[in-house]
Write a protein that holds these residues in place. Structure first.
Motif, PDB file in Angstrom:
ATOM      1  N   VAL B 126       9.165  -0.569  -5.446  1.00 59.14           N
ATOM      2  CA  VAL B 126       8.677  -1.051  -4.148  1.00 59.14           C
ATOM      3  C   VAL B 126       7.461  -0.248  -3.680  1.00 59.14           C
ATOM      4  N   LEU B 127       7.379   1.036  -4.080  1.00 61.27           N
ATOM      5  CA  LEU B 127       6.171   1.797  -3.746  1.00 61.27           C
ATOM      6  C   LEU B 127       4.959   1.145  -4.385  1.00 61.27           C
ATOM      7  N   ASP B 128       5.155   0.646  -5.610  1.00 63.16           N
ATOM      8  CA  ASP B 128       4.078  -0.047  -6.303  1.00 63.16           C
ATOM      9  C   ASP B 128       3.728  -1.349  -5.574  1.00 63.16           C
ATOM     10  N   LEU B 132       1.685   2.223  -2.642  1.00 65.44           N
ATOM     11  CA  LEU B 132       1.824   3.600  -2.159  1.00 65.44           C
ATOM     12  C   LEU B 132       2.367   4.508  -3.258  1.00 65.44           C
ATOM     13  N   SER B 133       2.125   4.119  -4.533  1.00 62.72           N
ATOM     14  CA  SER B 133       2.749   4.835  -5.648  1.00 62.72           C
ATOM     15  C   SER B 133       2.467   6.331  -5.634  1.00 62.72           C
ATOM     16  N   MET B 147      -0.221   3.059   6.603  1.00 63.76           N
ATOM     17  CA  MET B 147       0.536   3.429   5.406  1.00 63.76           C
ATOM     18  C   MET B 147       2.009   3.632   5.748  1.00 63.76           C
ATOM     19  N   GLN B 148       2.273   4.205   6.920  1.00 66.55           N
ATOM     20  CA  GLN B 148       3.666   4.393   7.336  1.00 66.55           C
ATOM     21  C   GLN B 148       4.364   3.047   7.457  1.00 66.55           C
ATOM     22  N   GLN B 149       3.634   2.058   8.033  1.00 60.29           N
ATOM     23  CA  GLN B 149       4.249   0.741   8.203  1.00 60.29           C
ATOM     24  C   GLN B 149       4.481   0.076   6.842  1.00 60.29           C
ATOM     25  N   ARG B 150       3.564   0.316   5.896  1.00 56.68           N
ATOM     26  CA  ARG B 150       3.774  -0.207   4.538  1.00 56.68           C
ATOM     27  C   ARG B 150       5.007   0.427   3.913  1.00 56.68           C
ATOM     28  N   ALA B 151       5.178   1.732   4.174  1.00 61.08           N
ATOM     29  CA  ALA B 151       6.373   2.417   3.638  1.00 61.08           C
ATOM     30  C   ALA B 151       7.634   1.808   4.237  1.00 61.08           C
ATOM     31  N   LEU B 185       0.435  -8.497   2.711  1.00 60.56           N
ATOM     32  CA  LEU B 185       1.741  -9.097   2.954  1.00 60.56           C
ATOM     33  C   LEU B 185       1.828 -10.468   2.289  1.00 60.56           C
ATOM     34  N   LEU B 186       0.712 -11.229   2.369  1.00 59.25           N
ATOM     35  CA  LEU B 186       0.701 -12.553   1.724  1.00 59.25           C
ATOM     36  C   LEU B 186       0.871 -12.412   0.214  1.00 59.25           C
ATOM     37  N   ALA B 187       0.176 -11.438  -0.371  1.00 63.12           N
ATOM     38  CA  ALA B 187       0.269 -11.219  -1.813  1.00 63.12           C
ATOM     39  C   ALA B 187       1.712 -10.862  -2.183  1.00 63.12           C
TER      40      ALA B 187
END
Lengths: 304, 263
Positions: B126-128, B132-133, B147-151, B185-187
């Protein structure tokens, strides 16, 4: 360097104030002693001197100022006298000697540590109960607060006497009084800490269908750690005060409290001050140790 | 049982929710009926107080409706919550400051009892997904807000929930970061084929992301319009200048205005 200078300035100011106060505090006894030894002091009437202000006496007998710093039983000992006594009663006495502050310090410290451990455990358990149980929340907290409004000096002799009557004496009663003082900051801090997670973080756990147990170990407990350590620092200092206070009515001349008590019986102010300084150093060391434990714990939490 | 395309995963029928407050009852949701199909990207848009977040929380089983029926994956919302049917992304990332990013993503996996090896595999995966790997070992404060929200999205994706519920996840971020995250998010949605319910108060965001836009209005909270988007699944950012996009945005705006005329 930018930290050392202000710290040293404050320390120097305190010592200056202390040294400046010594002649005024000790002038009357010093003049009585000097007169007995044949010196001419003004006024030469002891009754008149008793009623005179210390300021006036110091200025009219300035020759006596050096002697005020070298009294055998000063009302206010000078810092170097306290330092000398501390040196003699710690470094120069055998640890097992009854005149060694290390001996007395250990007696107080053992009661402090045991009481602190009991108080911390009780405080954490109470806080966990308060946070998880509505009935405990409403019933325990008011009593915890009420317990701290009773002066420890009033309740300590009662605990000592009651426990003594059922045959419990020595370390345990002192530890109980220590625990009595140190559990409270732990309860307050821990309740605050365990409640620190906000509604969103609790909802998040709910979306994972986490159990109450998991919520406690994964969220509430780690979130409470900074609060716990702040409380422990207050608690350990309070535990030391509790142990010292408990030694006053215990009657024996053991422990730092005992040293202070016998010092006041025999007018040995130097002894009181030494015990006081020793207790302060002990408290500072304990707080430092907890700070160290805090750093270690928070660092280990980071690795999870 | 693999979910077939176009099967209905979330179904609300005449949903009502009234909060009992100290002074007067608040009618948060009134007669809300909506079906969400597998693979849909549904946005809820409306002014504050229109019940969009409340509706999302009902789907999540965090609020209990006072009337009507609601099924998620054929179960009640609470059963679905217990079955861990969805991942929820809140407005704030809400990462634990004492855990690393990887540690934060492990949180739901630890709670759900995945093995240590499985946890590490999933975290890496999921990091990938959220790009955020290289940041697994970092702490939340070392990352920007985006980035925090992506995490936190990665955390919601770590376990196998087919539904992703997002409550204004980009509301606190600036527009440039938000555009970038919308694209990502769409991707992510295209790759994972999740069903996404997304609360927002931004018209361009709703139109850009959604296959279905639900327009809501307040007092009482209700649905005023449901717009099926004719936009293709592949959406470059400049689709926002196309006539179709502008037309849908216009219809959303009209729907929002209509809701206000009732006041």
């Amino acid at each position: 360097m930018h930290k050392v200078v202000p710290v040293l300035t404050v320390v120097a100011a305190m010592f200056a104030l202390w040294y400046a106060a010594v002649p005024f505090m000790n002038v009357k006894e010093t003049l009585t002693g000097l007169e007995r030894a044949g010196a001419v002091v003004t006024p030469d009437n002891p009754i008149e001197r008793r009623d005179a202000s210390s300021f006036g006496l110091v200025f009219r007998n300035s020759f006596a100022i050096p002697a005020t710093y070298a009294q055998d039983r000063p009302r206010l000992p000078a810092p170097h006298q306290v330092a000398q006594d501390l040196w003699e009663t710690t470094a120069l006495k055998k640890v097992s000697s009854k005149r060694s502050l290390v001996y007395h310090g250990w007696i107080t410290l053992s009661a402090t540590l045991l009481g602190f451990a009991i108080g911390t455990a009780a405080g954490i358990l109470l806080a966990v109960g308060i946070v998880h149980n509505r009935a405990m929340d409403m019933s325990v907290m008011p009593w915890a607060i009420a317990s701290q409004t009773i002066p420890i000096l009033a309740i300590a002799p009662m605990i000592i006497v009651v426990l003594n009557s059922i045959g419990v004496q020595g370390l345990i009663p002192k530890a109980i009084i220590s625990a009595y003082l140190s559990f409270f900051p732990v309860v307050v801090g821990m309740v605050k800490g365990l409640r620190a997670p906000d509604a969103m973080q609790l909802d998040l756990l709910k979306t994972y269908n986490a159990s109450q147990n998991q919520g406690f170990w994964k969220l509430r407990l780690p979130a409470s750690m900074p609060y716990l350590f702040a409380s422990l620092k207050i608690g350990v200092a309070a535990a030391l005060v509790g142990a010292i206070v408990a030694e006053l009515p215990a009657g024996g001349a053991r422990g730092l409290g005992g040293r202070m008590l016998t010092g006041s019986y025999y007018g040995q102010m130097v002894q009181i001050w030494s015990a006081l300084v020793f207790a302060a150093v002990l408290a500072a060391a304990l707080v430092l140790l907890i700070g160290f434990a805090q750093k270690l714990t928070l660092k280990r939490m980071d690795l999870s | 049982m693999a979910p077939n395309a176009n099967s209905i995963v979330i179904s609300a029928n005449a949903l009502d929710l009234t909060f009992q407050t100290a002074d007067a009852p608040v009618h948060a949701l009134k007669d809300v009926s909506l079906d969400i199909s597998q693979g849909d990207f549904v946005s809820f848009i409306g002014p504050s107080g229109c019940g969009k977040t409340t509706f999302l929380r009902c789907i999540a089983g965090l609020e209990t409706p006072t009337g009507g029926t609601l099924t998620v994956n054929g179960m009640t919302a609470d059963e679905a919550r217990r079955a861990r049917a969805y991942g929820y992304v809140f407005q704030a990332a809400g990462l634990y400051p004492w855990r690393t990013i990887a540690g934060n993503i492990k949180l739901p996996l630890e709670i759900m009892g995945y093995s240590r090896a499985e946890q590490n595999d999933r975290v890496a995966r999921v990091l990938d997904l959220v790009e955020l790997s290289d940041f697994g070992a970092k702490f939340p404060w070392q990352l920007s807000g985006g980035m925090q929200q992506r995490a936190s999205i990665a955390r919601a994706l770590a376990f196998d929930a087919d539904i992703l519920l997002m409550d204004e996840p980009f509301g606190a971020l600036d527009e440039i970061v938000r555009d970038h995250l919308n694209e990502q998010l769409l991707a992510l949605w295209a790759r994972t084929n999740k069903t996404i319910a997304f609360v927002t108060h931004s018209i361009p965001e709703a139109v850009y992301l959604s296959t279905k836009i639900v327009v809501m209005s307040p007092r009482p909270g209700r649905i005023t319009d449901v717009i099926e988007s004719p936009l293709p699944k592949e959406r470059p950012l400049d689709i926002r200048d196309s006539p179709e996009f502008i037309e849908i945005a216009h219809r959303v705006r009209e729907g929002l205005r209509a809701g206000h005329e009732d006041d």
